[in-house]
Scaffold this motif. Structure first.
Motif, PDB file in Angstrom:
ATOM      1  N   ASP A 156      63.634  15.852 -36.446  1.00  0.00           N
ATOM      2  CA  ASP A 156      64.870  16.606 -36.263  1.00  0.00           C
ATOM      3  C   ASP A 156      65.196  17.492 -37.456  1.00  0.00           C
ATOM      4  N   GLY A 157      64.840  17.059 -38.651  1.00  0.00           N
ATOM      5  CA  GLY A 157      65.195  17.807 -39.849  1.00  0.00           C
ATOM      6  C   GLY A 157      64.149  18.844 -40.230  1.00  0.00           C
ATOM      7  N   ALA A 158      64.482  19.614 -41.260  1.00  0.00           N
ATOM      8  CA  ALA A 158      63.564  20.627 -41.790  1.00  0.00           C
ATOM      9  C   ALA A 158      62.424  19.950 -42.545  1.00  0.00           C
ATOM     10  N   ARG A 159      61.324  20.682 -42.704  1.00  0.00           N
ATOM     11  CA  ARG A 159      60.153  20.190 -43.422  1.00  0.00           C
ATOM     12  C   ARG A 159      59.971  21.032 -44.677  1.00  0.00           C
ATOM     13  N   TRP A 160      59.829  20.367 -45.824  1.00  0.00           N
ATOM     14  CA  TRP A 160      59.736  21.014 -47.131  1.00  0.00           C
ATOM     15  C   TRP A 160      58.493  20.542 -47.862  1.00  0.00           C
ATOM     16  N   ALA A 161      58.013  21.372 -48.771  1.00  0.00           N
ATOM     17  CA  ALA A 161      56.892  20.990 -49.637  1.00  0.00           C
ATOM     18  C   ALA A 161      57.080  21.614 -51.015  1.00  0.00           C
ATOM     19  N   VAL A 198      69.013  22.319 -51.244  1.00  0.00           N
ATOM     20  CA  VAL A 198      68.727  22.753 -49.864  1.00  0.00           C
ATOM     21  C   VAL A 198      68.267  21.638 -48.928  1.00  0.00           C
ATOM     22  N   VAL A 199      67.685  20.583 -49.443  1.00  0.00           N
ATOM     23  CA  VAL A 199      67.183  19.501 -48.589  1.00  0.00           C
ATOM     24  C   VAL A 199      68.357  18.653 -48.111  1.00  0.00           C
ATOM     25  N   GLN A 200      68.444  18.505 -46.797  1.00  0.00           N
ATOM     26  CA  GLN A 200      69.550  17.794 -46.169  1.00  0.00           C
ATOM     27  C   GLN A 200      69.107  16.409 -45.689  1.00  0.00           C
ATOM     28  N   PRO A 201      70.055  15.498 -45.467  1.00  0.00           N
ATOM     29  CA  PRO A 201      69.693  14.203 -44.888  1.00  0.00           C
ATOM     30  C   PRO A 201      68.928  14.414 -43.583  1.00  0.00           C
ATOM     31  N   GLY A 202      67.855  13.687 -43.409  1.00  0.00           N
ATOM     32  CA  GLY A 202      67.013  13.816 -42.227  1.00  0.00           C
ATOM     33  C   GLY A 202      65.851  14.772 -42.415  1.00  0.00           C
ATOM     34  N   ASP A 203      65.875  15.572 -43.487  1.00  0.00           N
ATOM     35  CA  ASP A 203      64.758  16.463 -43.797  1.00  0.00           C
ATOM     36  C   ASP A 203      63.613  15.664 -44.410  1.00  0.00           C
ATOM     37  N   THR A 204      62.419  16.228 -44.342  1.00  0.00           N
ATOM     38  CA  THR A 204      61.235  15.635 -44.963  1.00  0.00           C
ATOM     39  C   THR A 204      60.761  16.561 -46.064  1.00  0.00           C
ATOM     40  N   LEU A 205      60.440  15.998 -47.215  1.00  0.00           N
ATOM     41  CA  LEU A 205      59.892  16.766 -48.327  1.00  0.00           C
ATOM     42  C   LEU A 205      58.709  16.005 -48.900  1.00  0.00           C
ATOM     43  N   VAL A 261      59.577  15.014 -57.488  1.00  0.00           N
ATOM     44  CA  VAL A 261      60.751  15.507 -56.782  1.00  0.00           C
ATOM     45  C   VAL A 261      61.255  14.477 -55.780  1.00  0.00           C
ATOM     46  N   ASN A 262      60.350  13.806 -55.059  1.00  0.00           N
ATOM     47  CA  ASN A 262      60.800  12.782 -54.106  1.00  0.00           C
ATOM     48  C   ASN A 262      61.598  11.694 -54.824  1.00  0.00           C
ATOM     49  N   ILE A 263      61.147  11.309 -55.992  1.00  0.00           N
ATOM     50  CA  ILE A 263      61.840  10.275 -56.761  1.00  0.00           C
ATOM     51  C   ILE A 263      63.166  10.799 -57.291  1.00  0.00           C
ATOM     52  N   ALA A 264      63.193  12.036 -57.757  1.00  0.00           N
ATOM     53  CA  ALA A 264      64.424  12.624 -58.295  1.00  0.00           C
ATOM     54  C   ALA A 264      65.514  12.733 -57.235  1.00  0.00           C
ATOM     55  N   LEU A 265      65.135  12.841 -55.970  1.00  0.00           N
ATOM     56  CA  LEU A 265      66.119  12.984 -54.898  1.00  0.00           C
ATOM     57  C   LEU A 265      66.691  11.649 -54.428  1.00  0.00           C
ATOM     58  N   LEU A 266      66.141  10.530 -54.894  1.00  0.00           N
ATOM     59  CA  LEU A 266      66.682   9.224 -54.509  1.00  0.00           C
ATOM     60  C   LEU A 266      68.150   9.148 -54.924  1.00  0.00           C
ATOM     61  N   PRO A 267      69.000   8.515 -54.150  1.00  0.00           N
ATOM     62  CA  PRO A 267      68.704   7.591 -53.061  1.00  0.00           C
ATOM     63  C   PRO A 267      68.389   8.258 -51.721  1.00  0.00           C
ATOM     64  N   GLN A 268      68.451   9.590 -51.643  1.00  0.00           N
ATOM     65  CA  GLN A 268      68.053  10.257 -50.404  1.00  0.00           C
ATOM     66  C   GLN A 268      66.550  10.096 -50.228  1.00  0.00           C
ATOM     67  N   VAL A 269      66.134   9.504 -49.127  1.00  0.00           N
ATOM     68  CA  VAL A 269      64.718   9.304 -48.839  1.00  0.00           C
ATOM     69  C   VAL A 269      64.203  10.535 -48.112  1.00  0.00           C
ATOM     70  N   THR A 270      63.218  11.207 -48.735  1.00  0.00           N
ATOM     71  CA  THR A 270      62.681  12.437 -48.162  1.00  0.00           C
ATOM     72  C   THR A 270      61.232  12.290 -47.733  1.00  0.00           C
ATOM     73  N   TRP A 271      60.635  11.141 -48.034  1.00  0.00           N
ATOM     74  CA  TRP A 271      59.236  10.897 -47.669  1.00  0.00           C
ATOM     75  C   TRP A 271      59.016   9.405 -47.639  1.00  0.00           C
ATOM     76  N   THR A 272      58.423   8.889 -46.556  1.00  0.00           N
ATOM     77  CA  THR A 272      58.220   7.445 -46.437  1.00  0.00           C
ATOM     78  C   THR A 272      56.760   7.037 -46.594  1.00  0.00           C
ATOM     79  N   GLY A 273      55.872   8.003 -46.750  1.00  0.00           N
ATOM     80  CA  GLY A 273      54.456   7.700 -46.934  1.00  0.00           C
ATOM     81  C   GLY A 273      54.097   7.616 -48.409  1.00  0.00           C
ATOM     82  N   PRO A 274      52.812   7.573 -48.705  1.00  0.00           N
ATOM     83  CA  PRO A 274      52.379   7.546 -50.105  1.00  0.00           C
ATOM     84  C   PRO A 274      52.751   8.858 -50.795  1.00  0.00           C
ATOM     85  N   LEU A 275      52.913   8.796 -52.107  1.00  0.00           N
ATOM     86  CA  LEU A 275      53.253   9.973 -52.895  1.00  0.00           C
ATOM     87  C   LEU A 275      52.027  10.505 -53.610  1.00  0.00           C
TER      88      LEU A 275
END
Length: 130
Positions: free
Chosen positions: A80-85, A24-31, A39-53
């Motif tokens: 612009d994208g959806a926000r996920w947690a 469900v997480v699309q390019p430009g979304d934040t998770l 999960v953030n690491i598993a989604l690489l190379p799609q970057v879903t979070w740029t702050g600390p994990l």
């Protein structure tokens, strides 16, 4: 390091959370993974979070996870994208009252009307900001 119940990143419950997010997480979304399920690491190379994990491989919800996740759950950053947690779906095994309190805090935030739980298993939920 992994605990006896969390041997590696392919641990079944975590793999399920990553698969649910990937669907469900699309390019430009934040998770932000507040459950420490990588999960953030598993989604690489799609970057879903740029702050600390959140702290990975931990059995309890520590104060650093609450400090990172609480502001995000209260007011996801604009964009612009959806926000996920991803949030833990069950109380930690730890008898530590602070870990129990921290779990309850994050769980209560993701169960507010501002979030919609779109997937769950026995260890985690994936929620989308409304």
């Amino acid at each position: 390091s992994p605990s006896a119940t969390q041997p590696d990143a392919s641990y079944t419950s975590w793999n399920q959370a990553a698969k649910a997010a990937r669907a469900v997480v699309q390019p430009g979304d934040t998770l932000l993974d507040c459950a420490g399920h990588s999960v953030n690491i598993a989604l690489l190379p799609q970057v879903t979070w740029t702050g600390p994990l959140a702290n990975l491989w931990q059995d309890t919800v520590q104060d650093d996870v609450v400090a990172l996740c609480e502001p995000y759950l209260l007011a996801p950053p604009a964009g612009d994208g959806a926000r996920w947690a991803v949030v833990a779906a069950r109380r930690p095994d730890s008898p530590d009252p602070k870990a129990q309190q921290n779990f309850t805090r994050l769980w209560s935030l993701v169960n507010q009307p501002t979030w919609e739980i779109v997937w769950r298993n026995d260890r985690a939920v994936l929620a989308k900001a409304r």
